[in-house]
Write an enzyme that holds these catalytic residues in place. Structure first.
Site, PDB file in Angstrom:
ATOM      1  N   GLU A   1      74.636  29.680  48.718  1.00 13.57           N
ATOM      2  CA  GLU A   1      75.788  29.893  49.586  1.00 13.57           C
ATOM      3  C   GLU A   1      75.231  30.327  50.943  1.00 13.57           C
ATOM      4  O   GLU A   1      74.427  31.256  50.997  1.00 13.57           O
ATOM      5  CB  GLU A   1      76.676  30.998  49.003  1.00 13.57           C
ATOM      6  CG  GLU A   1      77.880  31.211  49.880  1.00 13.57           C
ATOM      7  CD  GLU A   1      78.888  32.204  49.338  1.00 13.57           C
ATOM      8  OE1 GLU A   1      78.676  32.765  48.242  1.00 13.57           O
ATOM      9  OE2 GLU A   1      79.884  32.411  50.046  1.00 13.57           O
TER      10      GLU A   1
ATOM     11  N   ARG B   1      67.336  35.981  35.937  1.00 17.25           N
ATOM     12  CA  ARG B   1      66.995  36.109  37.347  1.00 17.25           C
ATOM     13  C   ARG B   1      65.721  36.926  37.502  1.00 17.25           C
ATOM     14  O   ARG B   1      65.311  37.637  36.589  1.00 17.25           O
ATOM     15  CB  ARG B   1      68.144  36.737  38.130  1.00 17.25           C
ATOM     16  CG  ARG B   1      68.547  38.104  37.630  1.00 17.25           C
ATOM     17  CD  ARG B   1      69.864  38.557  38.238  1.00 17.25           C
ATOM     18  NE  ARG B   1      69.806  38.708  39.682  1.00 17.25           N
ATOM     19  CZ  ARG B   1      70.527  37.962  40.533  1.00 17.25           C
ATOM     20  NH1 ARG B   1      71.341  37.042  40.083  1.00 17.25           N
ATOM     21  NH2 ARG B   1      70.434  38.161  41.820  1.00 17.25           N
TER      22      ARG B   1
ATOM     23  N   LYS C   1      71.686  40.363  48.367  1.00 14.21           N
ATOM     24  CA  LYS C   1      71.897  39.989  49.771  1.00 14.21           C
ATOM     25  C   LYS C   1      72.613  41.103  50.525  1.00 14.21           C
ATOM     26  O   LYS C   1      72.296  41.369  51.680  1.00 14.21           O
ATOM     27  CB  LYS C   1      72.777  38.738  49.848  1.00 14.21           C
ATOM     28  CG  LYS C   1      72.061  37.439  49.604  1.00 14.21           C
ATOM     29  CD  LYS C   1      73.050  36.291  49.888  1.00 14.21           C
ATOM     30  CE  LYS C   1      72.650  35.036  49.146  1.00 14.21           C
ATOM     31  NZ  LYS C   1      73.730  34.059  49.081  1.00 14.21           N
TER      32      LYS C   1
HETATM   33  P1  ATP Z   1      75.721  35.920  46.149  1.00 16.49           P
HETATM   34  O1  ATP Z   1      75.984  37.232  45.574  1.00 16.49           O
HETATM   35  O2  ATP Z   1      75.924  35.843  47.618  1.00 16.49           O
HETATM   36  O3  ATP Z   1      76.284  34.750  45.384  1.00 16.49           O
HETATM   37  P2  ATP Z   1      73.200  34.947  45.200  1.00 16.49           P
HETATM   38  O4  ATP Z   1      71.915  35.688  45.273  1.00 16.49           O
HETATM   39  O5  ATP Z   1      73.732  34.522  43.899  1.00 16.49           O
HETATM   40  O6  ATP Z   1      74.175  35.840  46.012  1.00 16.49           O
HETATM   41  P3  ATP Z   1      73.376  32.208  46.034  1.00 16.49           P
HETATM   42  O7  ATP Z   1      73.224  31.681  47.396  1.00 16.49           O
HETATM   43  O8  ATP Z   1      74.641  31.971  45.310  1.00 16.49           O
HETATM   44  O9  ATP Z   1      73.070  33.729  46.163  1.00 16.49           O
HETATM   45  O10 ATP Z   1      72.147  31.766  45.143  1.00 16.49           O
HETATM   46  C1  ATP Z   1      71.658  30.458  45.070  1.00 16.49           C
HETATM   47  C2  ATP Z   1      70.926  30.261  43.771  1.00 16.49           C
HETATM   48  O11 ATP Z   1      69.851  31.179  43.653  1.00 16.49           O
HETATM   49  C3  ATP Z   1      71.831  30.481  42.579  1.00 16.49           C
HETATM   50  O12 ATP Z   1      71.665  29.381  41.686  1.00 16.49           O
HETATM   51  C4  ATP Z   1      71.341  31.751  41.972  1.00 16.49           C
HETATM   52  O13 ATP Z   1      71.511  31.742  40.583  1.00 16.49           O
HETATM   53  C5  ATP Z   1      69.867  31.781  42.383  1.00 16.49           C
HETATM   54  N1  ATP Z   1      69.378  33.159  42.463  1.00 16.49           N
HETATM   55  C6  ATP Z   1      69.893  34.158  43.197  1.00 16.49           C
HETATM   56  N2  ATP Z   1      69.218  35.309  42.981  1.00 16.49           N
HETATM   57  C7  ATP Z   1      68.232  35.032  42.103  1.00 16.49           C
HETATM   58  C8  ATP Z   1      67.193  35.803  41.464  1.00 16.49           C
HETATM   59  N3  ATP Z   1      67.021  37.102  41.716  1.00 16.49           N
HETATM   60  N4  ATP Z   1      66.356  35.166  40.615  1.00 16.49           N
HETATM   61  C9  ATP Z   1      66.504  33.852  40.366  1.00 16.49           C
HETATM   62  N5  ATP Z   1      67.459  33.068  40.917  1.00 16.49           N
HETATM   63  C10 ATP Z   1      68.332  33.639  41.768  1.00 16.49           C
END
Ligand code: ATP
Ligand code: MG
Length: 592
Positions: free
Chosen positions: A50, A292, A302
């Protein structure tokens, strides 16, 4: 082990790939021909950020995983912006995400039967289709417009222990929902006045899975969108948009983090329902979850990272202390080291913590064979070679890399006044200290080799009025020059680095350290601001060997005895580099 025989090149590039549950799933699908379709690879993954912030090391894991699987199985990986929240999303974030993915070494081009295909997508590309499918769901009785207030809806949703209560609008006639949905789109209502919800089954509101209780699929938001401008005032929800975008892009394996496990039944229901409506051909994508990344001494939220930036704890998203990809890059991490890290930690379905030393070990391992060596004195103390003439200088040289003669030699000079590290002298030595110690009574001072120069013997030292040592005095042995015959007749235990005070480069060096002192700074709702490491940045004025004046931004070095350093990509000027410490040489971290 990968058994992908069709792709020997990638197998050779990544020997002995560790297996994991995702590779096992993909290999089963390949063997069964699950996703064999004309003009398309058998493995299509995607990374769906996002655009509401900067990517961090957790995203790097997901990027390496998705793009890495596509690479290893001759498939393709899409970069898709999940841009359905107009109020939080900005072009700045889109740009940095594109940059970060490219920098990590991946791209979204695919050479298909009709030439190059560019798979950079946006969920907003699909707004028209998403809308059409929503009308279909309404017509089929799978969605209705709900007019409860947000509070009523929350209360009627129930909780884990209590089933939800049907909305009084749940049996609104389809024609009425359809007209209202069209009016929502036409801008006739205010934000929050109505919402479109899915109706998965008659008793969905008592489903044990909260995500199945008539999830919202469209809401009213009178907001300007970065890409679609003011075309829309209704926006699809993530849980609705994501499966459809996957299906429209022919994704085969939709890989996400574990928190989406409970969303999978809706993912499957939606795609199955829409396939019946002829929107997709089978097979539709399948979702798979992995755990994760949690990294010690790091936060990967974030929102919390934004707080560090906004509160001025760091200088920006790309501050070298930040776990963002732009921060890691500026700190001096290489894309290869991050890819190595992602491979090494693997993927599983169980939550755990990875130690920061694993990431640090990967950058050491990547840089050791390739980083040119250099000499830097970080905490300088003057060394006076009393028997060396003041106006003389002796050329010295050594290899750029001890194991790579082809990388050439470094040249510098030996002069009467040199700089050494302050802790390479001890007035009253402790046991086992083999560097400079002064003469005591009849006992001569210690003998130390000045690396790539001469053997010297300590003859004394000078102090200022406050009792601080300001210079060490030595004599040198003319026949002891490194590399000359007989030089190894001198047996010394101490061997230290130095630079000439006459021709060294003065430079700012930033000694970065971990940003937090607590290995889990925000676990269990802890106040991460209270765990900030006050020593996460120390700036020193160092003296470097003269050739370092030509170091350009992003060039990495091993400063002997200190660690790996990079010329800062932002603050370095031609002839005047500024250096960041990437990591120390050894893993000996303790909170100071
Ligand atoms: P938000 O809370 O803004 O949704 P987010 O960290 O999930 O934050 P996204 O931009 O939705 O951000 O994440 C993009 C991709 O990265 C998603 O598929 C998410 O599952 C993956 N991702 C985010 N954080 C991690 C992490 N700590 N480890 C592995 N993958 C991650
Ligand atoms: Mg997310």
């Amino acid at each position: 082990m990968s058994n992908d025989k069709k792709n020997p090149a990638s197998a050779a590039a990544l020997p002995a790939l560790p297996s994991n549950f995702l590779r096992a799933i993909i290999e089963n699908d390949l063997a069964a021909g699950t996703h064999t379709r004309d003009g398309m690879p058998n493995v299509i993954t995607r990374f769906p950020p996002e655009p509401n912030g900067y990517l961090h090391v957790g995203h790097a894991k997901s990027i390496c995983l998705n793009f890495g699987l596509a690479r290893d199985y001759n498939g393709r990986c899409h970069l898709r912006f999940d841009d359905t929240n107009p109020e939080k999303e900005e072009q700045e974030y889109v740009d940095t995400i594109i940059d970060s993915v490219k920098w990590l070494g991946f791209d979204w081009n695919w050479q298909g039967p009709n030439g190059n295909e560019v798979h950079l997508h946006h969920a907003s590309d699909y707004f028209d289709q998403l809308y059409t499918m929503a009308e279909y769901l309404i017509n089929e009785g799978y969605a209705y417009v709900d007019s409860q207030s947000a509070e009523e809806m929350a209360a009627n949703r129930g909780n884990f222990n209590t089933p939800g209560v049907n909305s009084p609008f749940r049996n609104r006639p389809r024609e009425e929902s359809l007209q209202m949905f069209r009016d929502m789109k036409a801008g006739k209502y205010k934000d929050g006045e109505h919402i479109l919800r899915a109706k998965i089954s008659e008793d969905a509101m008592s489903s044990p899975n909260m995500n199945m209780r008539d999830p919202a699929i469209y809401r009213i938001r009178h907001e300007h969108h970065v890409r679609t401008g003011d075309d829309w005032c209704i926006y699809p929800m993530y849980d609705y948009t994501h499966p459809i975008s996957d299906a429209l892009e022919n994704i085969t394996h939709s890989i996400c983090t574990l928190e989406f496990q409970d969303h999978r039944p809706f993912y499957d229901w939606l795609l199955e329902t829409l396939s019946k409506g002829g929107f997709f051909t089978l097979p539709v994508p399948k979702q798979y979850e992995f755990s994760r990344l949690n990294l010690t001494y790091v936060i990967t939220s974030k929102r919390k990272l934004r707080q560090l930036v906004e509160d001025g704890v760091v200088t920006g998203w790309d501050d070298p202390r930040m776990p963002t990809i732009v921060g890691l890059r500026r700190r001096g991490y290489t894309p290869e080291s991050i890819q190595l890290f992602a491979e090494r930690i693997g993927v599983t379905k169980s939550d755990g913590w990875i130690d920061m030393s694993t990431l640090e070990g990967c950058v050491r391992e990547d840089l050791d064979p390739k980083a040119p060596r250099a000499t830097a004195v970080l905490r300088p103390l003057k060394l006076i070679v009393e028997n060396f003439p003041a106006d003389a200088s002796e050329p010295c040289s050594c290899p750029v890399h001890p194991h790579h003669p082809e990388m050439g030699v470094r040249n510098f000079t030996f002069t009467r006044e040199l700089w050494i590290e302050a802790d390479d002298f001890m007035e009253t030595p402790t046991k086992g200290y083999f560097r400079y110690t002064p003469p005591v009574g009849d006992q001569p001072g210690s003998r130390v080799r000045l690396r790539h120069g001469f053997v010297t013997e300590c003859t004394g030292y000078d102090k200022d009025d406050n009792g601080n040592v300001i210079a060490v005095r030595v004599k040198y042995f003319e026949d002891s020059k490194s590399g000359t015959p007989g030089s190894d007749n001198y047996k010394v235990k101490g061997n230290i680095h130095w630079v000439s005070a006459a021709d060294c480069l003065e430079a700012e060096v930033r000694l970065y350290d971990r940003l937090f002192t607590d290995p889990q700074p925000d676990a269990g709702g802890k106040d991460f601001m209270a765990a900030l490491n006050p020593n996460a940045l120390e700036t020193v004025t160092a003296y470097l060997e003269p050739g370092m004046k030509d170091a350009a931004g992003d060039q990495r070095f091993q400063f002997e005895r200190h660690g790996y350093f990079v010329a800062d990509r932002v603050d370095s000027q031609p002839g005047k580099p500024v250096f960041n410490r990437i990591v120390t040489l050894k893993d000996s971290w303790t909170a100071k």
